[in-house]
Design a protein around this motif. Structure first.
Motif, short mmCIF file in Angstrom:
data_model
loop_
_atom_site.label_atom_id
_atom_site.label_comp_id
_atom_site.label_asym_id
_atom_site.label_seq_id
_atom_site.Cartn_x
_atom_site.Cartn_y
_atom_site.Cartn_z
N ASN A 262 0.64 -1.36 0.09
CA ASN A 262 -0.11 -0.33 -0.12
C ASN A 262 0.84 0.99 -0.12
O ASN A 262 0.21 2.82 0.45
CB ASN A 262 -0.83 0.03 0.73
N ILE A 263 2.21 0.69 -0.35
CA ILE A 263 2.53 2.05 -1.04
C ILE A 263 3.34 2.54 -1.82
O ILE A 263 3.97 2.01 -3.05
CB ILE A 263 4.31 1.75 0.06
N ARG A 264 2.62 3.81 -2.11
CA ARG A 264 2.51 4.14 -3.79
C ARG A 264 3.43 5.21 -4.09
O ARG A 264 3.50 6.49 -3.36
CB ARG A 264 1.25 4.61 -4.12
N SER A 265 4.12 4.83 -5.07
CA SER A 265 5.20 5.34 -5.90
C SER A 265 5.16 5.09 -6.75
O SER A 265 5.06 4.68 -8.40
CB SER A 265 6.53 4.45 -5.48
N ILE A 266 4.13 7.04 -7.34
CA ILE A 266 3.72 7.53 -8.61
C ILE A 266 5.53 7.54 -9.41
O ILE A 266 5.86 9.12 -8.78
CB ILE A 266 2.74 8.70 -7.92
N PRO A 267 4.99 7.14 -10.56
CA PRO A 267 5.85 7.69 -11.41
C PRO A 267 5.98 8.79 -11.38
O PRO A 267 4.56 9.65 -12.45
CB PRO A 267 5.57 6.58 -12.81
N THR A 268 7.10 8.89 -12.32
CA THR A 268 6.78 11.36 -12.56
C THR A 268 7.91 10.95 -14.41
O THR A 268 8.72 9.90 -14.55
CB THR A 268 7.21 11.49 -11.82
N GLY A 269 7.81 12.49 -15.18
CA GLY A 269 8.80 11.85 -15.84
C GLY A 269 9.37 13.07 -16.95
O GLY A 269 8.46 14.85 -15.59
N PRO A 270 9.81 13.02 -17.36
CA PRO A 270 9.78 15.24 -17.95
C PRO A 270 8.48 16.03 -18.65
O PRO A 270 9.48 17.59 -18.38
CB PRO A 270 10.87 14.31 -19.88
N GLU A 271 7.44 15.02 -18.78
CA GLU A 271 6.78 16.37 -19.22
C GLU A 271 6.57 17.32 -18.23
O GLU A 271 5.51 18.41 -17.85
CB GLU A 271 5.52 15.61 -19.49
N THR A 272 6.91 16.37 -16.57
CA THR A 272 6.46 17.74 -15.32
C THR A 272 7.87 17.59 -14.73
O THR A 272 7.92 18.07 -13.32
CB THR A 272 5.67 17.03 -14.02
N ASN A 273 9.14 17.79 -15.83
CA ASN A 273 10.11 17.99 -14.77
C ASN A 273 10.32 17.30 -13.40
O ASN A 273 10.73 17.54 -12.41
CB ASN A 273 10.29 19.45 -14.43
N TYR A 274 9.92 15.66 -13.58
CA TYR A 274 10.11 14.73 -12.77
C TYR A 274 9.17 15.65 -11.02
O TYR A 274 8.82 14.65 -10.50
CB TYR A 274 11.29 14.44 -12.53
N GLY A 275 8.25 16.34 -11.36
CA GLY A 275 7.69 16.57 -9.92
C GLY A 275 5.95 15.63 -10.51
O GLY A 275 5.80 15.37 -11.21
N LEU A 276 5.79 16.04 -9.17
CA LEU A 276 4.75 14.43 -9.19
C LEU A 276 3.06 15.43 -10.29
O LEU A 276 2.98 16.43 -9.34
CB LEU A 276 3.79 14.58 -7.71
N ASN A 277 2.46 14.55 -10.65
CA ASN A 277 1.75 14.73 -11.17
C ASN A 277 0.74 15.05 -10.55
O ASN A 277 -0.39 13.54 -10.71
CB ASN A 277 1.71 13.59 -12.93
N PRO A 278 -0.52 15.77 -10.52
CA PRO A 278 -1.85 15.95 -9.42
C PRO A 278 -3.01 14.73 -9.83
O PRO A 278 -3.88 14.72 -9.60
CB PRO A 278 -2.25 17.16 -9.67
N THR A 279 -2.86 14.89 -11.25
CA THR A 279 -3.87 14.23 -12.44
C THR A 279 -4.17 12.62 -12.32
O THR A 279 -4.54 12.28 -11.65
CB THR A 279 -3.25 14.01 -13.92
N LYS A 280 -2.28 12.16 -12.20
CA LYS A 280 -2.02 10.62 -11.74
C LYS A 280 -2.67 10.41 -10.08
O LYS A 280 -3.05 9.35 -9.69
CB LYS A 280 -0.60 10.50 -11.74
N LEU A 281 -1.54 11.66 -9.13
CA LEU A 281 -2.51 11.25 -7.69
C LEU A 281 -3.87 10.77 -7.96
O LEU A 281 -4.45 9.96 -6.78
CB LEU A 281 -2.19 12.54 -7.14
N LEU A 282 -4.19 11.69 -8.62
CA LEU A 282 -6.35 11.71 -8.56
C LEU A 282 -6.19 10.26 -8.87
O LEU A 282 -7.65 9.85 -8.34
CB LEU A 282 -6.76 12.96 -9.06
N GLU A 283 -6.05 10.50 -9.72
CA GLU A 283 -6.65 8.94 -10.36
C GLU A 283 -6.48 7.62 -8.87
O GLU A 283 -6.95 6.45 -9.12
CB GLU A 283 -5.43 7.81 -11.86
N VAL A 284 -4.68 7.60 -8.69
CA VAL A 284 -4.69 6.47 -8.62
C VAL A 284 -5.12 6.67 -6.60
O VAL A 284 -5.88 5.54 -6.13
CB VAL A 284 -2.57 6.95 -7.71
#
Lengths: 510, 510
Positions: free
Chosen positions: B229-251
């Motif tokens: 239950n420990i979620r490590s949410i992938p990031t990428g260059p499109e957010t400069n490796y910052g957490l994407n709030p949309t992805k967070l909401l989905e998860v």
């Protein structure tokens, strides 16, 4: 620090400028620190005359100092002046020779020097590579201490000069030592019981005597043990408030009988309340039957075991899994310095290891080094090994033993004073340098009256500012604690304290 | 220390004896510490010429120093000599102006003086009463810092001069700040979900970006969260490796849909790997929908927010539950000093409070004071408030801002050097004083070849002893990190480092 400019947006790199802000300018460092040193030396000379417990109200400092940070810099002398006039009068002076409360925080010139150098070098030895000397000094100091304590070599590190299979780490507090060993024991028990993730977590049980430090129960809570499975085993005068192994066996067996998994037993050598000693060997024998981890908390009294005449309190230590003791309590080393030893270092690091990319290095991958981050809660860590090494290196074993014996002798002297006055009773045997005593009920005085008299006595004594002592409850009785050992303490302070206790008691008993 | 006798069994109380062992003798303290201060000042003068990364083998110190503690005392000069000859050559010198690895551990004369005085007073301010000035100084220093950082008053303590509803505490590391807030959030979620004891524990879920410090995942483990239950949410260059709030909401929504309980989100301002910034406000808005605790880890970059031009990175902070930042990283305060603020202090103390008899006192019972032990792992605690107060009091806000801006300006200068050399690429935007760069693939060089070239470059550079820098992986690429800010650093050091990088690259590219 490079050159500076107060206009952030127009900032441009400019040539090296001597007028720039240099927070570590070596001559400023020398000047500020020499001032701090003189303040400290003067403080030790005068602290005896200051009230041990200050007479200040909540919020007093907020009223004396500015509520907001200053915009502009000030002379360091201004900072030191505010320290003297506003901070010092609001301190409880643990360095005072008239401090007899809790356990002493002993200290020494060598330890303070070591801590100072650590602050200045500002080492962060998370891995061996991140500062080889800091890691190796910690290993060396811990191995020296195992020899002082006559711990079995199984608690020593495996190094070129030792064939130990275990290892140690210096942490901030006993609570951290409990927490990391609880987590290691928890994970091992989960694996052993075939748990999928946490599915068996509610079956794990931990055990300690009811005299165990409250921080143990908090550490169990932090590590996620079920509140219903944290056993606080009652003790009584028949064992001088030490854990009764027979009771422990019964409780553990009863848990196994209903399908629970005994996971961890905490034994204390020198409890906070009355210096009770849980029988280490007997407890280890029982815990082993159930495959439970045994931790020995010898935070205070562990230091006495550097003297042969006290070492028997650790008999059976070769059968436990871990032991922690705090040189910041009684081995002349300023806060914070708790030494944790484990018999199998891998059992800790298996639970606590992290391996982020930016810390990967050849030394770690060789397997030849210890990365101390894997034996503690966090990653960053001060260079704590230096101060405890400096204490042992400078003073030597003989003087450290003398220091313990001197404190114990003063406690015995105080005990004799109490015993010679028939208004008092000694509630539990003195094991180390803590005397637990009280005004005893006499004449038409009830137990409740005696409790009230002792409460009054403590309040009156502490209000004088001439001594400070604390209380506890043992077997429903309100007890005064008299802990000898503050590093500036001499016999005359103990005698003066007794005189004051004796006279104050007379005014109360009237 | 009282009078002493080396025969333990024949020890008898004897009159005060000047020849006794006095570990805190004020004149010894003065002498030892002045020697330590001179050592430190000389060290800062010469550290520039020492190899940043020492060339020593595992076990070297064990070979140089005695394997056993000495029996007899030695002159303090002997201890200092061994420090100079055996310890210093094995240090990684974080104080060196040629240190560019990890994050800098900034420091200052005022901070070291404050830490020194804390070591000497040896305060243990577990409760307000245990040292009123120590607790109040910590509250004052934390409140000052909220003003420097322009945090909402909800993070300030409720005092005579502030109407805050929150509070803060100074801990050793960010890991501890994460752990105690995770436990508070865990307990609140268990209560909310109607858990009996731990029965719902396996339903609780925590969230963070994959760039979050590894210690967060370790802290979750310590606090007993289920690994599944420990979620490590992938990031990428499109957010400069910052957490994407949309992805967070989905998860989070997906977890709720299967009956899980979102409990805690960790957002980072300035990640360790590439200084990415998770969008605090957007994350807080999402987490609030699920009643999850939001913690902001601003360990490194939080210090920049004392400058208005960086403060936007904390936009939305008024909606989070807690924030921690470490003045021991970038606010000129030596280890260890992590400031944790919570919007509702009771949410921490509800989980962490202990109330043993021997610590009961009128001040605590009045409810008018803060007992800092109830906001941390353990009970004992150093007087850490003093050093951070001394830094702010002595240097003032303007100079602290200059310090940040100077470091950032030097990082920009370095960035310009890199950009002007077309053999290199800058991998992520520079947000603070960390530059992430690498030799880029060119000609027939593959990505793997480039990784290997960068690895070689780092090894060659570090072997010179003239600079030390670290690496990371970002988006599967091997990246060099160049972190500006060591407190003795000037532009000339950054320029020299670049010259060396530039020349070493030429030899590699041949």
């Amino acid at each position: 620090m490079g050159s500076l400019d107060t206009h952030p947006m127009s900032f441009s790199a400019s040539p090296y400028d001597k007028a720039a802000f240099e927070p570590l300018n070596p001559e400023d460092v020398r000047a500020y620190l020499h001032k701090a040193v003189d303040f400290i030396s003067d403080y030790y000379t005068t602290v005896e005359s200051m009230p041990v417990l200050p007479n200040v109200k909540p919020g007093y400092l907020q009223d004396e100092l500015s509520a907001s940070p200053p915009t502009h810099s000030a002379s360091f002398d201004v900072t030191m002046k505010e320290l003297r006039t506003s901070v010092v009068p609001g301190m409880m002076h643990r360095a005072s020779p008239n401090f007899f409360a809790f356990f002493p925080s002993t200290n020494s010139a060598a330890a303070i020097a070591g801590d100072l150098i650590a602050s200045a070098m500002n080492t962060v030895g998370f891995t061996w590579q991140a500062s080889p000397a800091a890691t190796q000094m910690e290993v060396l100091a811990l191995d020296w201490l195992t020899q002082l304590l006559r711990l079995p070599t199984t608690f020593m590190n495996h190094t070129s000069t030792s064939h130990g299979t275990g290892g140690g780490v210096i942490l901030g507090t006993t609570s951290e030592a409990m927490l990391v060993t609880l987590v290691a024991a928890r994970d091992a028990a989960l694996r052993r019981s075939g748990s999928v993730g946490l599915s068996h977590m509610t079956r794990l049980v931990v055990y300690a005597a009811d005299q165990t430090h409250s921080t143990f129960f908090k550490a169990c809570h932090l590590a996620g043990f079920d509140p219903a499975n944290i056993r606080s085993i009652p003790t009584g005068p028949e064992t001088n408030y030490g854990l009764n192994p027979t009771k422990l066996l019964e409780v553990m067996q009863a848990d196994v009988d209903v399908g629970l998994v005994p996971t961890y037993v905490c034994a204390t050598v020198g409890t906070t309340s009355s210096n009770a000693v849980d029988p280490v060997g007997a407890i280890a024998n029982i815990a082993t039957m159930f495959n439970a981890w045994v931790h020995v908390d010898a935070a205070y009294a562990g230091s006495t075991c550097i003297c042969p005449e006290f070492r028997h309190h650790l008999d059976g230590i070769e059968h436990v899994d871990s032991i922690s003791m705090s040189p910041h309590k009684w081995l002349l080393t300023c806060l914070d310095c708790t030494c944790l030893y484990v018999r199998d270092a891998h059992r800790l690091s298996d639970s606590l290891e992290t391996n982020p990319e930016y810390l990967k290095n050849d030394a770690t991958e060789s397997g030849e080094v210890t990365d101390l981050k894997d034996m503690q809660v966090g990653v960053g860590r001060r260079f704590r090994g230096l101060k405890i090494w400096m204490v042992m290196r400078t003073y030597g074993t003989a003087k450290l033993q003398e220091h313990i014996r001197s404190d114990v002798a003063m406690a015995k002297m105080f005990l004799d004073f109490v015993r010679a006055d028939n208004r008092f009773e000694v509630v539990v045997p003195r094991n180390f340098a803590l005397v637990c005593f009280r005004i005893k009920p006499s004449g038409c005085m009830t137990e409740e009256d005696a409790d009230e008299a002792n409460r009054q006595l403590m309040e009156k004594l502490n209000k004088t500012g001439k001594v400070y002592l604390a209380h506890t409850m043992v077997g429903d009785k309100f007890i005064l604690q008299f802990a000898v050992g503050s590093s500036l303490q001499e016999e005359r302070h103990v005698k003066s304290a007794w005189d004051l206790i004796e006279k104050t008691t007379s005014t109360i008993m009237e």
